[in-house]
Design an enzyme around this catalytic site. Sequence first.
Site, PDB file in Angstrom:
ATOM      1  N   THR A  67      40.003  34.385  33.884  1.00  0.00           N
ATOM      2  CA  THR A  67      39.808  35.227  35.063  1.00  0.00           C
ATOM      3  C   THR A  67      38.331  35.582  35.171  1.00  0.00           C
ATOM      4  O   THR A  67      37.684  35.898  34.170  1.00  0.00           O
ATOM      5  CB  THR A  67      40.658  36.506  34.990  1.00  0.00           C
ATOM      6  N   PHE A  83      35.563  38.104  36.490  1.00  0.00           N
ATOM      7  CA  PHE A  83      35.447  39.516  36.845  1.00  0.00           C
ATOM      8  C   PHE A  83      34.066  39.792  37.410  1.00  0.00           C
ATOM      9  O   PHE A  83      33.078  39.149  37.021  1.00  0.00           O
ATOM     10  CB  PHE A  83      35.654  40.388  35.600  1.00  0.00           C
TER      11      PHE A  83
END
Lengths: 297, 357
Positions: free
Chosen positions: B260, B262
């Site tokens: 992921t 960020f």
Amino acid sequence: MEPRETVAAVGSAEAPPVHAKSRARLVDREARPRTLVKVGSATVGAGLCVIAGPCSVESEEQVLETARAVKRAGADMLRGGAFKPRTSPYDFQGLGLEGLRLLAAAGRETGLPVVTEVMDPRDVSWVAEHADLLQIGARNMQNFTLLKEVGRCPRPVLLKRGMQATLDEWLLCAEYILAEGNPNVILCERGIRTFERYTRNTLDLSAAAAVLERSHLPVIVDPTHGTGRASLVLPMSLAAVAAGAHGLMIEVHRRPAEALSDAEQALTPEQFGTLMERVRGLAAFMGAGAAEREGGR
Amino acid sequence: MEAHEAKRELESLRRRIDEVDMELLTLLEERMELGLRTRALKSGPLDAARELSVLARAKQNSLALVGEGFAQEVFSSIMAESRRLQGERHTIVAFQGEHGAHSEIAARSLVPGAATVPCVEFGDVFLGVQQGRFELGVVPVENSLEGPVSQVSALLPESGLWIRGEASVPVKHCLMAWPGSDYRDLRVAYSHPMALGQCRGFLARHKLEPRPFYDTAGAARMLAREKPRGAAAVASALAARLYGLEVIQEGIEDEESNTTRFLLLSRSPSEEGDKCSAVFTVRHESGQLLKALELFAGAGLNLTRIASMPCRSDPGNYRFFLDFEGTDRDPAVRDVLAALQERATSFRFLGCYPAGR
């Protein structure tokens, strides 16, 4: 259930061969060419595949040390029990999921695929997360719910022969797995119960040879449980290879006397090293013989 | 009582003591966080009048076993530690979720030594940073398996916040349950929908029904507190440790490469950077988007991400998010951005920041 039916069921404990033969079976020799079962980096069904390791996973250190030792000696696969079918409920029952994690970690570390027993249908998906090969133990050979569950699982299955099972009953249990859509079944002869008590069981090597006649599935031999005596493991391993078995399953413990289960039948890593040299030598000799025969045709 | 019964009883009581201890630690963490947040709103770490009133309340509310003396001693030492922390001037970084969330892991890697403060909603992170309650905020923008985080894409352009940094964090999910619960009895798995999506294959293999929850670590915390029957949570190993849960299986995501990305957000832009982000809309006419993108090709700028999001107020029209390699100190980049702004019906430069490794 009618009482009469109960009597009939007991009376027909041995599968009636005529009935069983009446329809074509997936397990039969004629059904398909010889099955090769791929288990990670190992293949069962061509050449000799040796599975070795402790009876039970006892600790991280114990399983890793044993894994390294059997790898050094040339084993192709690592075994280790996390769920143990023990005769007495008070005996060590295995470490469960934690044992599986330790076994899988030892497999990753040594590069050996791992095989472990699954006893409960509810455990199949969880054991399959960690094991490369699922073992159905002798005591569960006819646990049909369990057989169907592993039949639906995308992992190869090692089916041990029940200690009271006939050859036909054993093959029909493999049929349960094949019928569910899992073609990757390895049969394992591990001794049957006879009146002889010197050995833990009577290793039925003729069954291994008979499987080769009757089925396309690979067959391996477990001389450890078959004899229950460490001293008999080497001679019976040689006999199994001579009989044409595709592999062996051998219990090895770093210090057999300290094992939490089956202490009297495990080999030391040194004894296992000797065994590997001898069986590899015999397999090479037999392989050369087979090649000569092929060439002579 | 038989010896073995006494032993079992002792073990069970100690398990409950461990639970209470975990809860105490979690509450202390929360108390320290709130203390840190008061720092910016008062003249110094020590407010003597406030401390006296806290101690007075501790004395007033003391119970049978927790007497006056002990209660005051505990609170004196808590407040001493709180003052010490306030003196250290930790940066306060907000993230969405509970402690142990992947966003918190990202926040710690982006701002080492920061005090990380959980927020229930993404909106709370944005608003908190906008209004100055938090110095920085960390939000997920895109997952390698599940794609963009739509709420963040919706909030970012209007927030007026700048992207100051980015981090790609490998996301390792664990299946966890209350210690002592039998994995064979598990029927449902609680977690954030993104996490449940990343573990779809695993959950299906074990016939676990996915139950969406507002946060991964929040699901772990709920499990630890409420102990629903037959329930597991999908969250980080950190969350399992924080809430005293047992990890049943690690690495349950469908792809090991699960990552992921960020973003680190603040009220002011970063002073340096080698990567830029912008968002724009164009007229709904043939070739408008192509002409916008051609500007980047013409200047030899490499686009690292193009994402489109429906405009909420204008269905059928899209907002385009661009990330590209380059710095806004570069005149060529400035020219491209100026030309894009001219073409676009709306445009916002989101920041130039150091590219994550």
